[in-house]
Motif scaffolding. Structure first.
Motif: not given
Length: 493
Positions: A93-97, A455-456, A465-469, A477-480
């Motif tokens: 669901d997170a990937c689709i959003r 917020g993801g 905070g880690g990588p953006p999606v 999704r984490k390639r950036r």
């Protein structure tokens, strides 16, 4: 010599010699046969012995002593499988959003035709996820009952989610080619900055709208306590996301000027995610204001229509669902004609729920009332999940998915969708309270990192905070995600 001794006869020459040779030849062949047969027998015994040894070795490896059960592969406990299925649903669901959100930025730059292939891929992934959510909903209702079938259902959920992610992963390289951020990031930055400026300009007006709603529907009375609760704090959270976006837009612009393309892309994606969520917060307030105004106009007609439906259905005073509905309508009318403020959306919801047991509310004014309430609550729950995706679990997302499906069915069932949407919102809020904010320090708060992780927008895997999606499935999704930006490229608005 002949056997008759009385008549001597000369014997044939060489007879005795031939006989002797014949006997010696027969004796020689007999000796050879006697040697071959034992050799064959010995060879056969060797083969049998070898075969027996192999069988004994295999039996020794798998042999169990009497009364001892052979060890079986460990069976994964059902609760573990349930957690795995829930994690798969959340991730898909997170990937689709996220993919939908970045796709909007690409569409704003390149147009609907250019992004159509990726829109189709997103729809296919959404269908897979919808099927997985449907399985999860039935599973939560106890269907199927047998344990083996329940295990298969959980495996089906994981498989559907994996297929949804695979479909998005397959399109990620093509999507990157379309955006071409590595080659030219400037136009994408201009699109993001334009949306940022538009939202910054809206913030003041939305803040005034919310203040007006709080004045018109004060939270001091019991019936109006929830009128604006669904958007309480939304303007502040929108500002928090915009602060975060400002920081990362500046970083991206500076990194691009220095030729640090990868860092510039990382900050651009973080800013885009924050901008999208700020838009969701502000839009939720505007939608609530419009819904309240529409509900205030609709309540009197809905109340009259409901009373007429009851009068046609059963005689006045007849006990049963009609009497309960009549009592609920009387309470709404009393509230409507009273001197104090009331919540028109809550009043409509009570009318719709009072009439549902009677089978009314599918069309006409009652149908319009049900649609206004149901669609509003589904959108509100969806906005909350979208802006708190880092904390919301599978149960809330499952109910929200079913509520959205009920609005899209033919015919739609907005009354049932409303019930599920409210449940989804309540569960999502519980998840957020349990999750807390691990980035609550003063420095992180001022830069909006805590809100971005909640917020993801950021995955929360690192201290920064880690990588953006980005657009894609679990594998892309984490390639950036890159190391933190170079200090030379940091800056503030």
């Amino acid at each position: 010599m002949t056997i008759n001794a009385e008549v001597p006869v000369a014997a044939a020459r060489g007879g005795p010699v031939a006989a002797e040779h014949g006997e010696r030849g027969a004796e020689g062949s007999t000796s050879a046969a006697d040697l071959v047969l034992p050799l064959v027998a010995v060879g056969g015994v060797g083969v049998l012995a070898g075969y027996g040894y192999v069988r004994r070795t295999r039996r020794a490896r798998t042999r169990t002593t009497p009364g001892v059960v052979s060890p079986q592969p460990p069976v994964t406990p059902l609760p573990v499988l349930e957690r795995q299925a829930g994690a798969s649903l959340v991730q898909a669901d997170a990937c689709i959003r996220t993919s939908r959100e970045e796709l909007a930025f690409a569409g704003a730059r390149f147009g609907a035709t250019a992004v159509e292939p990726f829109v189709r891929a997103l729809r296919e992934a959404e269908r897979e996820l919808s099927a997985a959510f449907a399985i999860r909903l039935r599973y939560g209702q106890g269907v199927p009952e047998e344990e083996t079938a329940r295990r298969q259902a959980l495996a089906g959920i994981v498989g559907r989610c994996a297929e949804a992610g695979r479909r998005l992963d397959a399109e990620a390289p093509g999507f990157d080619q379309l955006r071409a951020l590595e080659r030219e990031i400037g136009p994408a930055l201009e699109v993001a900055e334009g949306r940022f400026r538009e939202l910054a300009g809206r913030t003041g007006a939305v803040e005034a709208t919310l203040a007006d709603l709080n004045t018109r529907y004060p939270a001091t009375t019991a019936t109006t306590a929830t009128t604006t609760t669904s958007v309480t704090g939304y303007v502040e959270q929108a500002k928090d996301r915009l602060v975060f976006a400002t920081t990362h837009l500046n970083r991206s612009r500076q990194a691009a000027d220095l030729g640090h393309t990868d860092t510039a892309i990382r900050d651009l994606r973080a800013a885009e995610g924050a901008i999208s969520q700020a838009d969701t917060f502000l839009t939720a307030v505007d939608r609530l204001a419009h819904a309240l105004a529409a509900a205030a106009e609709l309540v009197p007609a809905a109340l009259t229509g409901a009373e007429a439906e009851i009068a046609r259905a059963v005689p006045p005073g007849t006990p049963g669902p009609a009497a309960d509905a009549d009592a609920a309508l009387a309470a709404v009318r009393e509230e409507l004609t009273g001197d104090g403020p009331y919540d028109p959306l809550a009043a409509l919801r009570r009318i719709v729920r009072a009439m549902s047991p009677l089978g009314a509310g599918r069309d006409g004014v009652l149908g319009a009332a049900a649609w206004l309430v149901g669609r509003g609550d589904v959108r509100a729950a969806g906005g909350f999940v979208a802006t708190h995706g880092g904390a919301v679990g599978a149960d809330a997302r499952t109910r929200l998915a079913e509520a959205e499906r009920l609005l899209d069915t033919d015919p739609p069932d907005p009354a049932a969708a409303d019930v599920l949407a409210l449940e989804a919102r309540e569960l999502a809020e519980q998840d957020v309270r349990v999750h807390g904010n691990p980035y609550a320090g003063a420095a992180e708060h001022t830069s909006g990192v805590g809100g971005a992780v909640l917020g993801g927008v950021l995955l929360g895997e690192d201290p920064d905070g880690g990588p953006p999606v980005a657009f894609g499935g679990p594998d892309t999704r984490k390639r950036r995600g890159l190391p933190p930006p170079d200090p030379e490229t940091t800056g503030t608005a």
